[in-house]
Motif scaffolding. Structure first.
Motif, PDB file in Angstrom:
ATOM      1  N   THR A  46       1.010  -1.223  -0.174  1.00 15.53           N
ATOM      2  CA  THR A  46      -0.082  -0.151   0.091  1.00 15.53           C
ATOM      3  C   THR A  46       1.126   1.254  -0.097  1.00 15.53           C
ATOM      4  N   PHE A  47       0.477   2.182  -0.732  1.00 12.52           N
ATOM      5  CA  PHE A  47       1.400   3.378  -1.042  1.00 12.52           C
ATOM      6  C   PHE A  47       0.132   4.627  -1.374  1.00 12.52           C
ATOM      7  N   ASN A  48       0.181   5.529  -0.509  1.00 10.11           N
ATOM      8  CA  ASN A  48      -0.790   6.489  -0.607  1.00 10.11           C
ATOM      9  C   ASN A  48      -2.146   6.000  -0.687  1.00 10.11           C
ATOM     10  N   ASN A  49      -2.717   5.031  -0.007  1.00  7.41           N
ATOM     11  CA  ASN A  49      -4.134   4.636   0.319  1.00  7.41           C
ATOM     12  C   ASN A  49      -4.434   3.807  -1.172  1.00  7.41           C
ATOM     13  N   PHE A  50      -3.379   3.324  -1.984  1.00  7.08           N
ATOM     14  CA  PHE A  50      -3.656   2.702  -3.041  1.00  7.08           C
ATOM     15  C   PHE A  50      -2.708   1.157  -2.820  1.00  7.08           C
ATOM     16  N   LEU A  51      -3.311   0.190  -3.346  1.00  4.70           N
ATOM     17  CA  LEU A  51      -2.593  -0.800  -3.283  1.00  4.70           C
ATOM     18  C   LEU A  51      -1.838  -1.340  -4.746  1.00  4.70           C
ATOM     19  N   TYR A  52      -0.642  -1.648  -4.794  1.00  3.01           N
ATOM     20  CA  TYR A  52       0.149  -2.081  -5.694  1.00  3.01           C
ATOM     21  C   TYR A  52       0.590  -3.550  -5.761  1.00  3.01           C
ATOM     22  N   TYR A  53       0.857  -3.875  -6.986  1.00  2.00           N
ATOM     23  CA  TYR A  53       1.408  -5.251  -7.111  1.00  2.00           C
ATOM     24  C   TYR A  53       1.719  -5.524  -8.656  1.00  2.00           C
ATOM     25  N   GLY A  54       2.481  -6.413  -8.929  1.00  2.00           N
ATOM     26  CA  GLY A  54       2.766  -6.773 -10.187  1.00  2.00           C
ATOM     27  C   GLY A  54       4.042  -7.400 -10.624  1.00  2.00           C
ATOM     28  N   ASN A  55       4.311  -7.300 -11.957  1.00  2.00           N
ATOM     29  CA  ASN A  55       5.517  -7.833 -12.440  1.00  2.00           C
ATOM     30  C   ASN A  55       5.879  -6.922 -13.716  1.00  2.00           C
ATOM     31  N   ALA A  56       6.745  -7.252 -14.657  1.00  2.00           N
ATOM     32  CA  ALA A  56       7.245  -6.558 -15.502  1.00  2.00           C
ATOM     33  C   ALA A  56       6.012  -6.470 -16.627  1.00  2.00           C
ATOM     34  N   SER A  57       5.249  -7.592 -16.775  1.00  2.42           N
ATOM     35  CA  SER A  57       4.290  -7.695 -17.732  1.00  2.42           C
ATOM     36  C   SER A  57       2.761  -7.150 -17.328  1.00  2.42           C
ATOM     37  N   VAL A  58       2.570  -7.157 -15.996  1.00  2.00           N
ATOM     38  CA  VAL A  58       1.138  -6.612 -15.404  1.00  2.00           C
ATOM     39  C   VAL A  58       1.391  -6.120 -14.204  1.00  2.00           C
ATOM     40  N   MET A  59       0.959  -4.772 -13.984  1.00  5.83           N
ATOM     41  CA  MET A  59       1.011  -3.853 -12.771  1.00  5.83           C
ATOM     42  C   MET A  59      -0.462  -3.601 -12.561  1.00  5.83           C
ATOM     43  N   VAL A  60      -0.494  -3.441 -11.196  1.00  3.92           N
ATOM     44  CA  VAL A  60      -2.120  -3.291 -10.723  1.00  3.92           C
ATOM     45  C   VAL A  60      -2.014  -2.188  -9.697  1.00  3.92           C
ATOM     46  N   LYS A  61      -3.042  -1.147  -9.731  1.00  2.00           N
ATOM     47  CA  LYS A  61      -3.079  -0.108  -8.946  1.00  2.00           C
ATOM     48  C   LYS A  61      -4.482   0.161  -8.825  1.00  2.00           C
ATOM     49  N   THR A  62      -4.951  -0.002  -7.252  1.00  2.00           N
ATOM     50  CA  THR A  62      -6.322   0.045  -6.725  1.00  2.00           C
ATOM     51  C   THR A  62      -6.402   0.825  -5.691  1.00  2.00           C
ATOM     52  N   LYS A  63      -7.659   1.477  -5.570  1.00  2.00           N
ATOM     53  CA  LYS A  63      -7.864   2.153  -4.254  1.00  2.00           C
ATOM     54  C   LYS A  63      -8.183   1.110  -3.090  1.00  2.00           C
ATOM     55  N   VAL A  64      -8.171   1.069  -1.936  1.00  2.00           N
ATOM     56  CA  VAL A  64      -8.208   0.197  -1.074  1.00  2.00           C
ATOM     57  C   VAL A  64      -8.368   0.701   0.307  1.00  2.00           C
ATOM     58  N   ASP A  65      -9.447   0.374   1.364  1.00  2.00           N
ATOM     59  CA  ASP A  65      -9.334   0.614   2.772  1.00  2.00           C
ATOM     60  C   ASP A  65      -8.285   0.027   3.541  1.00  2.00           C
ATOM     61  N   THR A  66      -7.861  -1.250   3.266  1.00  2.00           N
ATOM     62  CA  THR A  66      -6.921  -1.894   3.920  1.00  2.00           C
ATOM     63  C   THR A  66      -5.406  -1.675   3.600  1.00  2.00           C
ATOM     64  N   HIS A  67      -4.572  -1.494   4.649  1.00  2.00           N
ATOM     65  CA  HIS A  67      -3.224  -1.300   4.395  1.00  2.00           C
ATOM     66  C   HIS A  67      -2.543  -2.821   4.404  1.00  2.00           C
ATOM     67  N   VAL A  68      -1.557  -2.778   3.141  1.00  2.00           N
ATOM     68  CA  VAL A  68      -0.849  -4.242   3.192  1.00  2.00           C
ATOM     69  C   VAL A  68       0.490  -3.764   3.054  1.00  2.00           C
ATOM     70  N   ASN A  69       1.353  -4.299   3.868  1.00  2.00           N
ATOM     71  CA  ASN A  69       2.831  -4.147   3.902  1.00  2.00           C
ATOM     72  C   ASN A  69       3.327  -2.775   3.329  1.00  2.00           C
ATOM     73  N   GLN A  70       2.786  -1.699   4.120  1.00  2.28           N
ATOM     74  CA  GLN A  70       2.979  -0.427   3.971  1.00  2.28           C
ATOM     75  C   GLN A  70       4.553  -0.277   4.420  1.00  2.28           C
ATOM     76  N   VAL A  71       5.404  -0.115   3.416  1.00  2.00           N
ATOM     77  CA  VAL A  71       6.916  -0.072   3.556  1.00  2.00           C
ATOM     78  C   VAL A  71       7.359   1.253   2.980  1.00  2.00           C
ATOM     79  N   GLU A  72       7.840   2.211   3.770  1.00  2.00           N
ATOM     80  CA  GLU A  72       8.430   3.567   3.506  1.00  2.00           C
ATOM     81  C   GLU A  72       9.396   3.347   2.506  1.00  2.00           C
TER      82      GLU A  72
END
Length: 191
Positions: free
Chosen positions: A28-54
């Motif tokens: 989670t970064f700025n209230n968006f969830l990110y994940y992916g790889n070199a071919s697919v990248m996802v960004k979505t607005k979520v209320d849950t925080h996951v692995n927020q690493v500064e």
């Protein structure tokens, strides 16, 4: 329902298909969830925080600037999720990353033509008024697109915007509500 359940399922599919490619874990970064790889990248607005690493903030900010800025995409069309999910459901499992579909978007139709190694699939033509002026052709890994469409369907998204540029070497964006998914095109020798 667990807010992250559809994303966890999609992330696991990406992890299985990685083949030694680096993967960006769910963060989670700025209230968006990110994940992916070199071919697919996802960004979505979520209320849950996951692995927020500064420490990853700079990297995720760079990902946003590189892929998730509207100005990067000069064209868009709106498509029905169910129709395209059903078309892509016939894609066989176990495809290699070099398998692809050539997709041509015309003003009055979309034509999907399989790569030679996918010859068990037939060309698909969908007659639809898209309201565009110039045809556009790109190639994508059909498994990545199918998985994105299944994610959108599991989120109960009825339609999405397909955003693209005049370059068939730039990524495509699938956008609906608070979710954006970028899929890298397959670079063909004759492109």
């Amino acid at each position: 329902m667990d807010e992250l359940k559809p994303y966890n399922s999609h992330f696991k599919k990406l992890e299985r298909g990685v083949n030694n490619k680096p993967i960006i874990p769910m963060e989670t970064f700025n209230n968006f969830l990110y994940y992916g790889n070199a071919s697919v990248m996802v960004k979505t607005k979520v209320d849950t925080h996951v692995n927020q690493v500064e420490s990853n903030a700079d990297r995720l900010a760079m990902v946003t600037e590189r892929y998730f800025v509207d100005e990067l995409y000069s064209h868009q069309i709106t498509l029905e999720t169910k129709v395209f999910k059903n078309i892509f459901q016939v894609i066989p499992k176990g495809l290699k990353t070099n398998d692809y579909l050539k997709i041509t978007i015309n003003p009055d139709s979309i034509i999907m033509k399989p790569h030679e190694s996918l010859r068990e699939l037939m060309e698909v033509k969908l007659n639809i008024d898209l309201g565009i002026e110039e045809p556009f052709m790109f190639a994508v890994n059909p498994v990545y697109v199918r998985d994105v469409l299944m994610l959108l369907s599991s989120l109960k998204i009825k339609s999405f915007k397909l955003k693209y540029t005049d370059s068939n070497l730039r990524p495509l964006m699938f956008e609906a509500d608070d979710i954006q998914v970028v899929v890298a095109p397959v670079r063909l020798p004759n492109m």
